[in-house]
Design a protein around this motif. Structure first.
Motif, mmCIF file in Angstrom:
data_model
loop_
_atom_site.group_PDB
_atom_site.id
_atom_site.type_symbol
_atom_site.label_atom_id
_atom_site.label_comp_id
_atom_site.label_asym_id
_atom_site.label_seq_id
_atom_site.Cartn_x
_atom_site.Cartn_y
_atom_site.Cartn_z
ATOM 1 N N VAL A 98 0.872 -1.173 0.000
ATOM 2 C CA VAL A 98 0.000 0.000 0.000
ATOM 3 C C VAL A 98 0.904 1.216 0.000
ATOM 4 O O VAL A 98 1.876 1.267 0.754
ATOM 5 C CB VAL A 98 -0.929 0.004 1.234
ATOM 6 C CG1 VAL A 98 -1.576 1.367 1.420
ATOM 7 C CG2 VAL A 98 -1.999 -1.066 1.089
ATOM 8 N N SER A 111 -2.728 4.133 -2.859
ATOM 9 C CA SER A 111 -2.909 3.107 -3.883
ATOM 10 C C SER A 111 -2.422 1.771 -3.341
ATOM 11 O O SER A 111 -1.802 1.710 -2.276
ATOM 12 C CB SER A 111 -2.140 3.455 -5.167
ATOM 13 O OG SER A 111 -0.748 3.406 -4.925
ATOM 14 N N ALA A 112 -2.695 0.709 -4.086
ATOM 15 C CA ALA A 112 -2.275 -0.626 -3.661
ATOM 16 C C ALA A 112 -1.831 -1.420 -4.871
ATOM 17 O O ALA A 112 -2.340 -1.230 -5.979
ATOM 18 C CB ALA A 112 -3.418 -1.347 -2.957
ATOM 19 N N ARG A 114 0.247 -5.365 -6.209
ATOM 20 C CA ARG A 114 0.749 -6.711 -5.950
ATOM 21 C C ARG A 114 2.092 -6.867 -6.656
ATOM 22 O O ARG A 114 2.223 -6.469 -7.822
ATOM 23 C CB ARG A 114 -0.247 -7.747 -6.477
ATOM 24 C CG ARG A 114 0.220 -9.186 -6.345
ATOM 25 C CD ARG A 114 0.030 -9.711 -4.960
ATOM 26 N NE ARG A 114 0.617 -11.035 -4.777
ATOM 27 C CZ ARG A 114 0.848 -11.585 -3.586
ATOM 28 N NH1 ARG A 114 0.519 -10.943 -2.483
ATOM 29 N NH2 ARG A 114 1.379 -12.773 -3.473
ATOM 30 N N ALA A 136 -3.644 -3.094 -7.804
ATOM 31 C CA ALA A 136 -4.778 -3.842 -7.267
ATOM 32 C C ALA A 136 -6.059 -3.399 -7.956
ATOM 33 O O ALA A 136 -6.198 -2.227 -8.332
ATOM 34 C CB ALA A 136 -4.882 -3.617 -5.759
#
Lengths: 145, 137
Positions: A98, A111-112, A114, A136
């Motif tokens: 994050v 924001s996020a 992976r 994400a």
């Protein structure tokens, strides 16, 4: 206990530290330090494009620094899973990040993403060989309907 | 016998595997984080591999969980204490986060988990997971 086909505790901790060092270097916009966490043929591929080798990775860090929307952001990692083989000197990593953004009214979750990565041990140091980053999935914001 | 650091790391990664499986829509991977007789209690109770897998497969169409699609788990404060050889109590906290297009990331829920983990054939798995939402006083 045999470590064939698995990571020693020292290597497991070193790989987790590599994740944290990556985040700190990126957040400090330390292009040299950031690139040094990758192998010579290292690759970063994600929302900002594809960047290869040391020069390309330094350019990625410069691009982050030059992106106003990312000003004042810091990585907060989570869900770190690390697998690998200390004898072979190879590992895979999966984690979420994050981005927390500092604003005058206080920090917000910005924001996020992976990340899926591979790492190798070179001259006793674990380094990223490849890091793939995907945003994400998001729902429409109320403002955008 | 106390838990080794390897055990503690594997248990922490079990939480991460659980989170990633459910967040990425991998019902088989999610069910595989539980023992054969494992149970999940998140308001409804689901027990055993067959029920766990059916529950996870049904989540995309389950209206009770529509508000959580998409979302991801963000955990912290992992504490593990061995209760009997090969079994431990696991406590951790969790935020359920949801990215909003152009509007940051919202926190949908804050909760704690109170779990039992068990070592089966050398792997740590959830014997039970109990979700406890943080409620306003």
């Amino acid at each position: 206990m045999s470590t064939a086909g698995r990571l020693t505790l020292d290597d497991r901790v070193a790989l987790e530290t590599l994740v944290y060092a990556y985040n700190v270097a990126a957040d400090e916009r330390d292009a040299e330090g950031y690139a040094a966490l990758f192998t010579a043929d290292g690759v970063w591929d994600g929302m900002l494009g594809r960047f290869e080798e040391q020069e390309g990775l330094r350019a990625l860090c410069a691009k982050i620094a030059a992106t106003p929307a990312l000003d004042g952001t810091r990585h907060w990692p989570n869900n770190i899973v690390i697998e690998g083989d200390s004898v072979a000197g190879t590992a895979t990593l999966g984690l979420d990040n994050v981005l927390v953004k500092a604003l005058p009214e206080g920090p917000v979750l910005f924001s996020a993403s992976r990340s899926e990565a591979t790492a190798v041990k070179v001259a006793g140091r674990w380094l990223f060989r490849e890091r793939l980053v995907t945003a994400a999935a998001a729902v429409p914001s109320p403002a955008s309907g | 016998m106390t838990l080794s650091w390897h055990d503690k790391l594997e248990i922490r990664e079990l939480v991460a595997r659980y989170d990633h499986a459910i967040d990425s829509g991998d019902p088989e991977g999610w069910a595989a984080t539980f023992t054969e007789d494992g149970s999940w209690n998140g308001g409804v109770v689901v027990s055993g591999q067959a029920e766990l897998l059916a529950f996870a497969r049904g989540l995309p169409a389950n209206p009770a969980f529509a508000a959580f699609r998409p979302s991801f788990h963000f955990f912290a404060n992992v504490l593990v204490e061995e209760t009997t050889p090969g079994e431990a109590r696991l406590l951790c906290d969790n935020l359920m986060l949801q990215p909003r297009a152009g509007a940051g990331v919202a926190a949908l829920t804050a909760a704690g988990y109170d779990d039992i983990v068990r070592r089966v054939d050398g792997r740590w798995l959830f014997a039970s997971r109990r979700w406890r939402p943080v409620k306003p006083s």
